[in-house]
Design an enzyme around this catalytic site. Structure first.
Site, PDB file in Angstrom:
ATOM      1  N   SER A   1      13.909 -13.156   3.601  1.00 29.24           N
ATOM      2  CA  SER A   1      13.027 -14.278   3.915  1.00 29.24           C
ATOM      3  C   SER A   1      12.692 -15.027   2.635  1.00 29.24           C
ATOM      4  O   SER A   1      12.617 -14.430   1.555  1.00 29.24           O
ATOM      5  CB  SER A   1      11.729 -13.771   4.561  1.00 29.24           C
ATOM      6  OG  SER A   1      10.773 -14.810   4.671  1.00 29.24           O
TER       7      SER A   1
ATOM      8  N   TYR B   1       3.437  -9.099   3.729  1.00 32.86           N
ATOM      9  CA  TYR B   1       4.777  -9.328   4.278  1.00 32.86           C
ATOM     10  C   TYR B   1       5.722  -9.814   3.174  1.00 32.86           C
ATOM     11  O   TYR B   1       6.842  -9.313   3.036  1.00 32.86           O
ATOM     12  CB  TYR B   1       4.690 -10.362   5.399  1.00 32.86           C
ATOM     13  CG  TYR B   1       6.020 -10.845   5.911  1.00 32.86           C
ATOM     14  CD1 TYR B   1       6.765 -10.081   6.804  1.00 32.86           C
ATOM     15  CD2 TYR B   1       6.541 -12.088   5.515  1.00 32.86           C
ATOM     16  CE1 TYR B   1       7.985 -10.532   7.289  1.00 32.86           C
ATOM     17  CE2 TYR B   1       7.759 -12.546   5.995  1.00 32.86           C
ATOM     18  CZ  TYR B   1       8.474 -11.757   6.879  1.00 32.86           C
ATOM     19  OH  TYR B   1       9.689 -12.203   7.351  1.00 32.86           O
TER      20      TYR B   1
END
Length: 251
Positions: free
Chosen positions: A144, A157
């Site tokens: 990501s 995250y």
């Protein structure tokens, strides 16, 4: 074996209910993929996903797999590879967590880290070893852009994805020249169930767009894929901003 364009005939998906993974599987089945293993926690969702892919003409098997049970990974994934060569492994499991809640609940934060990083390290190494033993194959890791620089809004995250990204890059270097190809995919904000209800970020994309980028990356034998591609320049600029300036950005 993969075809002349680098596309797989057999695919193992780790995270079998991931919308990005399923979009990728559908796209590859439309090209040449004929055998798919969907690995994930047993559920009606996993069974339904498998049935839909069967409807596209592939032989699909659901495999019980839990990212949070690394002690079982070698046995579980070893059984898949024992059935025959796997041309591509798509590591697509992960959890976003709830930043505001997880900051106050360390165990919840640990669960995010264990899923996104520890579980991925375990499964990634097991699959890399199996791919190396068979002498060919691709390991595609869904990372990501959040891992490029941890933001206040989702640093738990983001930090887990940063670890995953660094691990995958290092694994790719370790496997260079062995016949095994490691490709890191860095999407931005993707419109999925996981991001439903969140404010949409600039340059948002879709599972289908990520799937198309994965296919193109496989054909080019790329090592890193950004989705959309313009995020590469955006994140490069953000990564090099002075911390004091970055801290004041509405991110």
């Amino acid at each position: 074996m993969k075809d002349a364009f680098g596309l797989p005939q057999s695919l193992l998906v780790l995270g079998g209910t991931s919308e990005i993974a399923l979009a990728t599987a559908r796209r590859l089945i439309a090209r040449r993929t004929r055998t798919v293993w969907l690995a994930g926690r047993p559920s009606s969702g996993l069974d339904e996903a498998a049935e839909k892919l069967r409807g596209l003409g592939a032989e699909v098997r659901a495999v019980a797999f839990d990212a949070l049970d690394p002690a079982a990974h070698e046995d579980t994934l070893g059984k898949v590879f024992a059935e025959g060569d796997v041309d591509m492994v798509l590591l697509a499991f992960g959890t976003l967590g709830d930043q505001a809640h997880d900051e106050r609940d360390p165990q919840a934060a640990v669960r995010v880290a264990q899923t996104n990083y520890t579980g991925a390290v375990s499964a990634g190494l097991v699959c890399a070893s199996a791919l190396q033993a068979q002498g060919h194959g691709s390991l595609v890791v869904l990372s990501s852009v959040a891992g490029e620089r941890a933001r206040r809004a989702n640093f738990i995250y983001g930090s887990s994805k940063a670890g995953l990204d660094a691990f995958a890059q290092g694994l790719g270097d370790a496997l260079y020249g062995t016949g095994v190809h490691v490709m890191v995919v860095r999407p931005g904000f993707v419109r999925t169930r996981m991001t439903a209800g969140l404010p949409e970020a600039p340059l948002a994309t879709t599972p289908e767009a990520v799937a198309a980028a994965v296919e193109l990356g496989l054909r080019r034998r790329a090592e890193t894929v950004w989705v959309p591609g313009t995020l590469r320049m955006v994140m490069s600029a953000l990564r090099h901003l002075p911390r004091g300036v970055f801290r004041r950005l509405p991110v």
